[in-house]
Design an enzyme around this catalytic site. Structure first.
Site, PDB file in Angstrom:
ATOM      1  CG  ASP A  69      -2.097   1.085   0.970  1.00  0.00           C
ATOM      2  OD1 ASP A  69      -2.292   1.329   0.082  1.00  0.00           O
ATOM      3  OD2 ASP A  69      -2.559   0.982   2.161  1.00  0.00           O
ATOM      4  CG  HIS A 108       0.417   1.916  -9.395  1.00  0.00           C
ATOM      5  ND1 HIS A 108       0.061   1.641  -8.019  1.00  0.00           N
ATOM      6  CD2 HIS A 108      -0.680   2.687  -9.746  1.00  0.00           C
ATOM      7  CE1 HIS A 108      -1.228   2.161  -7.717  1.00  0.00           C
ATOM      8  NE2 HIS A 108      -1.763   2.784  -8.737  1.00  0.00           N
ATOM      9  CG  LEU A 144       9.681 -17.255  -3.080  1.00  0.00           C
ATOM     10  CD1 LEU A 144       9.704 -17.132  -1.506  1.00  0.00           C
ATOM     11  CD2 LEU A 144      10.335 -15.641  -3.672  1.00  0.00           C
TER      12      LEU A 144
END
Ligand code: FPP
Length: 253
Positions: free
Chosen positions: A33, A50, A144
């Site tokens: 955020d 972004h 991962l």
């Protein structure tokens, strides 16, 4: 859909009681955020935030395995994000496409397995094709697990799971009183992932905002004031360290 078996580690009580509890979090979820506020503070358009946020994604994906993290779930696009202006939604989708196109080879080389949660079947066919391709290409990787939440909302996910159970009950395959919380867990998008240990939210907000709400029942929550584009491997290390000093009791003493 058949219900996948719930791995034993997905049950917090069992995991804690069996002494399997590792020192650090195995599964970390991040609510990324503050991209817009990061940009505003620099008098830049929101989309610059972004774009810079993708750099942070790169950094945390690189740092996670060395911190002992096995699964990293990133909240990239919520089911509520469609309410944003059309051009911002288009830009976010474009960024995701670009990320998958330009990073997939390196992610694959680095042993990252990609998967996606949410009702992502509603995304455009070109993005869907990319997601399917990325999943297939990286399916054998084990260093991962990178899970990207797309058109994701916990309430929607739980509703879809409950509908599946209701169908089984209506068809006589299940008795209403036999439904357990494990049946719901097993029908969530995250069914095959280990229990969520830690949720990090950046930018000072202290809410779950419809992110992994069922899965976060026993997760530790770490909130940081940093905006997402300022978050990096060192920030992730600090959050993991904060997790390490918390005592998890799962309702016990
Ligand atoms: C929240 O910031 C962030 C988002 C809604 C999008 C997150 C997306 C990325 C970081 C890029 C794409 C992701 C991947 C996985 C490649 P905000 O816009 O709500 O910030 P604000 O609250 O300051 O306005």
């Amino acid at each position: 859909m058949t219900s996948p078996a719930v791995p034993p580690a997905a049950h917090p009580e069992r995991r804690a009681a069996s002494g399997q509890e590792p020192a650090g979090p195995r599964h970390v979820g991040i609510i990324m955020d503050g991209n817009g506020r990061w940009a505003k503070a620099r008098r830049l358009p929101r989309i610059a935030g972004h774009k810079s946020g993708v750099e942070s994604v790169r950094k945390v994906v690189e740092a996670a395995p060395d911190l002992g993290i096995e699964v990293l779930t990133l909240y990239a696009f919520s089911s509520e994000n469609w309410k944003r202006p059309e051009d911002e939604v288009g830009y976010l989708m474009g960024l995701l496409k670009q990320y998958l196109l330009s990073e997939i080879a390196e992610l694959d080389r680095n042993g990252v397995r990609l998967s996606f949660i949410g009702d992502y079947s509603r995304l455009s066919p070109d993005i869907l094709a990319l997601l399917e391709g990325a999943k297939k290409r990286t399916a054998g990787n084990e260093r991962l697990r990178l899970v990207i939440a797309l058109n994701y909302g916990s309430q929607d996910e739980i509703t879809r799971a409950v509908r599946g159970i209701a169908r089984d009950v209506a068809a006589g395959r299940m008795a209403p009183d036999a439904v357990t919380s494990a049946d719901i867990t097993a029908r969530l998008d995250t069914a095959e992932l280990p229990q969520l240990d830690l949720v990090i939210r950046t930018s000072g907000e202290q809410r779950l905002s419809n992110f992994l709400m069922w899965q976060a029942a026993y997760a530790e929550l770490v909130f940081t004031e940093q905006y997402w584009p300022d978050f990096d491997g060192e920030s992730l290390r600090r959050a993991v360290e904060a997790f390490g000093v918390r005592e998890r009791r799962y309702g016990g003493l």
